[in-house]
Motif scaffolding. Structure first.
Motif, PDB file in Angstrom:
ATOM      1  N   ASP A  98      56.599 -36.071  29.587  1.00 50.32           N
ATOM      2  CA  ASP A  98      55.495 -35.798  30.503  1.00 50.32           C
ATOM      3  C   ASP A  98      55.147 -34.316  30.575  1.00 50.32           C
ATOM      4  O   ASP A  98      54.061 -33.963  31.030  1.00 50.32           O
ATOM      5  CB  ASP A  98      55.836 -36.277  31.920  1.00 50.32           C
ATOM      6  CG  ASP A  98      56.035 -37.784  31.988  1.00 50.32           C
ATOM      7  OD1 ASP A  98      55.504 -38.498  31.113  1.00 50.32           O
ATOM      8  OD2 ASP A  98      56.727 -38.237  32.918  1.00 50.32           O
ATOM      9  N   TYR A  99      56.056 -33.437  30.170  1.00 52.16           N
ATOM     10  CA  TYR A  99      55.872 -31.995  30.370  1.00 52.16           C
ATOM     11  C   TYR A  99      55.996 -31.154  29.111  1.00 52.16           C
ATOM     12  O   TYR A  99      55.837 -29.940  29.161  1.00 52.16           O
ATOM     13  CB  TYR A  99      56.884 -31.491  31.417  1.00 52.16           C
ATOM     14  CG  TYR A  99      56.692 -32.201  32.725  1.00 52.16           C
ATOM     15  CD1 TYR A  99      55.685 -31.815  33.601  1.00 52.16           C
ATOM     16  CD2 TYR A  99      57.490 -33.285  33.067  1.00 52.16           C
ATOM     17  CE1 TYR A  99      55.480 -32.495  34.787  1.00 52.16           C
ATOM     18  CE2 TYR A  99      57.293 -33.968  34.260  1.00 52.16           C
ATOM     19  CZ  TYR A  99      56.285 -33.566  35.105  1.00 52.16           C
ATOM     20  OH  TYR A  99      56.069 -34.234  36.285  1.00 52.16           O
ATOM     21  N   THR A 100      56.301 -31.802  27.980  1.00 56.68           N
ATOM     22  CA  THR A 100      56.489 -31.038  26.742  1.00 56.68           C
ATOM     23  C   THR A 100      55.622 -31.605  25.627  1.00 56.68           C
ATOM     24  O   THR A 100      55.182 -32.750  25.669  1.00 56.68           O
ATOM     25  CB  THR A 100      57.959 -31.079  26.285  1.00 56.68           C
ATOM     26  OG1 THR A 100      58.323 -32.420  25.987  1.00 56.68           O
ATOM     27  CG2 THR A 100      58.876 -30.506  27.350  1.00 56.68           C
ATOM     28  N   ARG A 101      55.403 -30.769  24.638  1.00 56.34           N
ATOM     29  CA  ARG A 101      54.697 -31.219  23.438  1.00 56.34           C
ATOM     30  C   ARG A 101      55.651 -32.120  22.639  1.00 56.34           C
ATOM     31  O   ARG A 101      56.838 -32.177  22.918  1.00 56.34           O
ATOM     32  CB  ARG A 101      54.269 -30.023  22.607  1.00 56.34           C
ATOM     33  CG  ARG A 101      53.332 -29.102  23.382  1.00 56.34           C
ATOM     34  CD  ARG A 101      52.406 -28.356  22.448  1.00 56.34           C
ATOM     35  NE  ARG A 101      51.545 -27.456  23.197  1.00 56.34           N
ATOM     36  CZ  ARG A 101      50.415 -27.808  23.790  1.00 56.34           C
ATOM     37  NH1 ARG A 101      50.006 -29.054  23.722  1.00 56.34           N
ATOM     38  NH2 ARG A 101      49.684 -26.927  24.435  1.00 56.34           N
ATOM     39  N   ALA A 102      55.128 -32.772  21.649  1.00 54.68           N
ATOM     40  CA  ALA A 102      55.933 -33.695  20.838  1.00 54.68           C
ATOM     41  C   ALA A 102      57.159 -32.985  20.279  1.00 54.68           C
ATOM     42  O   ALA A 102      57.083 -31.838  19.830  1.00 54.68           O
ATOM     43  CB  ALA A 102      55.083 -34.263  19.711  1.00 54.68           C
ATOM     44  N   LEU A 103      58.276 -33.680  20.328  1.00 53.25           N
ATOM     45  CA  LEU A 103      59.531 -33.127  19.827  1.00 53.25           C
ATOM     46  C   LEU A 103      59.755 -33.570  18.391  1.00 53.25           C
ATOM     47  O   LEU A 103      59.418 -34.695  18.021  1.00 53.25           O
ATOM     48  CB  LEU A 103      60.705 -33.627  20.671  1.00 53.25           C
ATOM     49  CG  LEU A 103      60.676 -33.306  22.154  1.00 53.25           C
ATOM     50  CD1 LEU A 103      61.840 -33.995  22.855  1.00 53.25           C
ATOM     51  CD2 LEU A 103      60.717 -31.823  22.391  1.00 53.25           C
ATOM     52  N   SER A 104      60.353 -32.691  17.601  1.00 58.21           N
ATOM     53  CA  SER A 104      60.741 -33.090  16.253  1.00 58.21           C
ATOM     54  C   SER A 104      61.902 -34.084  16.369  1.00 58.21           C
ATOM     55  O   SER A 104      62.609 -34.114  17.377  1.00 58.21           O
ATOM     56  CB  SER A 104      61.171 -31.866  15.442  1.00 58.21           C
ATOM     57  OG  SER A 104      62.390 -31.354  15.944  1.00 58.21           O
TER      58      SER A 104
END
Length: 180
Positions: free
Chosen positions: A50-56
């Motif tokens: 909800d608070y971060t960009r897509a994670l690798s």
């Protein structure tokens, strides 16, 4: 504003959407909220998206292995992070402690809580660990102090995952090797 135990040190926090409380914490700690790196506690990994960009995939696997646990992950923030928390920053610290009290607070609140460690003024001990002494010091400055017993005197390990390389910014209780 509330003080609570975590799986590492005692923390002070508030609802990340309560601007006045965030400003009170910054004032109490003597920091500029627009320049300070704030972190917040989420209930579990599902809140993090909800608070971060897509994670690798490697970062997600590392977080899945280490959380809940003694880690703070620095990640790229998205536009859901309140402006006061990332005003000039493009990153946010995310924490999911392995302790029921802060996680229950987040669950009941329905939102993450901003978190910052309770430091001690002692020259030998970096963090306050005695809940009675914490209460004596902060009882008139915060709304609630939760006594969760003696805390640890080692903070979380801060791992920066916002760039091309994973970097340990502060070695704390957790080790990078344990979650790789």
């Amino acid at each position: 504003m509330i003080i609570y135990p975590t799986d590492t040190v005692y923390g002070m926090g508030c609802d990340i959407h309560n601007q006045k409380a965030v400003e009170r914490i910054a004032q109490l700690k003597g920091i500029n909220p627009k320049k300070h790196h704030f972190s917040f506690i989420c209930y579990d990994l599902s809140n993090i998206a909800d608070y971060t960009r897509a994670l690798s995939t490697p970062v997600f696997k590392m977080m899945k292995k280490g959380l809940p646990g003694p880690y703070t992950f620095i990640l790229e923030a998205n536009n859901q992070v309140p402006k006061l928390l990332n005003s000039k920053k493009k990153t946010v610290g995310i924490r999911v402690p392995d302790h029921s009290i802060p996680r229950l607070l987040v669950k009941e609140l329905g939102a993450p809580i901003l978190t910052t460690s309770i430091h001690d003024e002692d020259e030998v001990i970096e963090y306050s660990t005695d809940p009675e002494l914490i209460y004596e010091k902060y009882q008139n400055l915060v709304d609630v102090v939760i006594d969760g017993g003696y805390g640890k005197n080692v903070a979380s390990t801060i791992i920066d995952c916002s760039g091309s390389e994973i970097e340990v910014l502060r070695q704390g209780l957790g080790t990078l090797e344990d979650i790789l």
